[in-house]
Design an enzyme around this catalytic site. Structure first.
Site, PDB file in Angstrom:
ATOM      1  N   SER A 118      19.329  74.406  12.574  1.00 21.30           N
ATOM      2  CA  SER A 118      18.512  73.591  11.670  1.00 21.30           C
ATOM      3  C   SER A 118      17.299  74.364  11.175  1.00 21.30           C
ATOM      4  CB  SER A 118      18.028  72.365  12.456  1.00 21.30           C
ATOM      5  OG  SER A 118      16.977  71.732  11.787  1.00 21.30           O
ATOM      6  N   TYR A 142      13.476  68.807  19.226  1.00 22.23           N
ATOM      7  CA  TYR A 142      14.750  69.031  18.535  1.00 22.23           C
ATOM      8  C   TYR A 142      14.848  70.472  18.000  1.00 22.23           C
ATOM      9  CZ  TYR A 142      18.222  68.917  14.816  1.00 22.23           C
ATOM     10  OH  TYR A 142      19.289  69.215  14.003  1.00 22.23           O
ATOM     11  N   LYS A 146      17.386  73.729  19.284  1.00 17.71           N
ATOM     12  CA  LYS A 146      18.248  74.562  18.437  1.00 17.71           C
ATOM     13  C   LYS A 146      17.915  76.043  18.618  1.00 17.71           C
ATOM     14  CE  LYS A 146      20.666  71.285  16.522  1.00 17.71           C
ATOM     15  NZ  LYS A 146      22.102  71.167  16.796  1.00 17.71           N
TER      16      LYS A 146
END
Ligand code: UDP
Length: 324
Positions: A118, A142, A146
């Site tokens: 992302s 988050y 990643k």
């Protein structure tokens, strides 16, 4: 011989579009998905196993019974705000379980991996558009999840020759309504379905933040059609098959739209007014995220083809009208 691809998260938004395109191109698809959004997926072009992608027994069975060519991994918790509130769940699901998956791959000598990463790995942009050399300084759990997996992949490639392509998505959008594929998050938090539903149901759409450092003061994002993202996965697998290398690529269009511009475009397409309310900014949202995708263009031969805002909104609208 037909090659088999394992797709954890293949019943999700981006995973399902990619799985569909892969099978169209002749691959055999095994989807491993827990259906956390209670989404509908009644397609018969894939084998669907309803289970957690960390279920060791199921994974062992899949790898024993099939000659898996590659794994394309989409299964993840994706909501940035939730990740701030529940980091434990996010590290468990997005990091620990992913490492387990990689370990099982190694055990069965499966060494090609395409990872859904992302643009959240970059954090606050220092220089726009963002290229892959931009410093990574994620601000949400988050984004950190990643990035941690990307670091692990680097090390696994160096030590075990597990080849990977990590695709850093910008804002996935649009649908393939004629195929019966589109966004089915529960709860839905993404801008386009929320705008379209607000227009249709004459409800208020909340604009999160009107004091950003952008010309109209609302956030700017780079919206990329899911079919373009799916196409990048096909090319990523070819890259793994044709080179002995691993790599990281941005997937965006190089062009950003503000929340207000999105609202205006949606009103035009729907030929209806939208009720809006200006609300507080959402935690973790940065002013502008726009991709430089030259690296994917040069190495994969990838370019966005379906990502005009009209096509994104039209396809999303048609999908919204079908699922009700
Ligand atoms: N957004 C908004 N109202 C909403 C949902 C989203 O103003 O109800 C804004 C959000 O603040 C961000 C942009 O729309 O600037 C895209 O958000 P989305 O949740 O679709 O994707 P994200 O960028 O979080 O992956």
């Amino acid at each position: 011989m037909q090659k088999t691809i394992l797709i954890p998260g293949g019943a999700g938004y981006i995973g399902s579009h990619t799985a569909y395109l892969m099978q169209k191109l002749g691959y055999k698809i095994i989807i491993l998905d827990k259906f956390i959004h209670n989404q509908k997926f009644d397609h018969n072009w894939a084998t669907v196993i309803k289970a957690d992608f960390a279920d060791k027994n199921i994974l062992e069975q899949i790898f024993t019974e099939n000659n898996i060519e590659a794994v394309m991994h989409f299964a993840a918790f994706i909501e940035v705000g939730e990740s701030v509130k529940k980091p434990k769940d996010f590290y468990e699901n997005n990091v620990i379980k992913t490492l387990n998956l990689l370990d099982t791959m190694l055990k069965y000598n499966v060494k090609k991996f395409v990872f859904s990463s992302s643009c959240a790995v970059y954090g606050n942009p220092i220089k726009l558009p963002l290229d892959e050399n931009h410093p990574t300084n994620p601000i949400s759990p988050y984004g950190k999840n990643k990035l941690i997996v990307e670091f692990a992949l680097q090390d696994y490639f160096n030590a075990y020759n597990l080849q990977y392509v990590s695709l850093r998505y910008f804002n996935a959008a649009g649908a393939l309504p004629t195929i019966g594929l589109g966004e089915q998050h529960n709860p839905e938090t993404h801008i386009i379905p929320l705008i379209l539903r607000a227009i249709k149901n004459k409800k208020i759409f909340k604009i999160f933040g009107s004091n950003y450092n952008t010309p109209d003061k609302t956030c700017i994002r780079d919206y990329i059609h899911v079919l373009d993202i799916a196409q990048a996965h096909v090319l990523a697998l070819k890259y793994l098959e044709n080179t002995a290398r691993s790599n990281i690529f941005n997937l965006g269009t190089g062009h950003g739209y503000s929340v207000k511009e999105m609202v205006e475009h949606a009103q035009k397409i729907c030929k209806q007014e939208l009720l809006i309310e200006n609300c507080d900014a959402r935690a973790g949202d940065v002013d502008i995220l726009v991709a430089n995708y030259n690296k994917a263009k040069e190495n994969l031969g990838w370019e966005p083809k379906f990502s005009s805002l009209d096509n994104i909104l039209q396809s999303a609208l048609e999908w919204e009208n079908r699922i009700k």
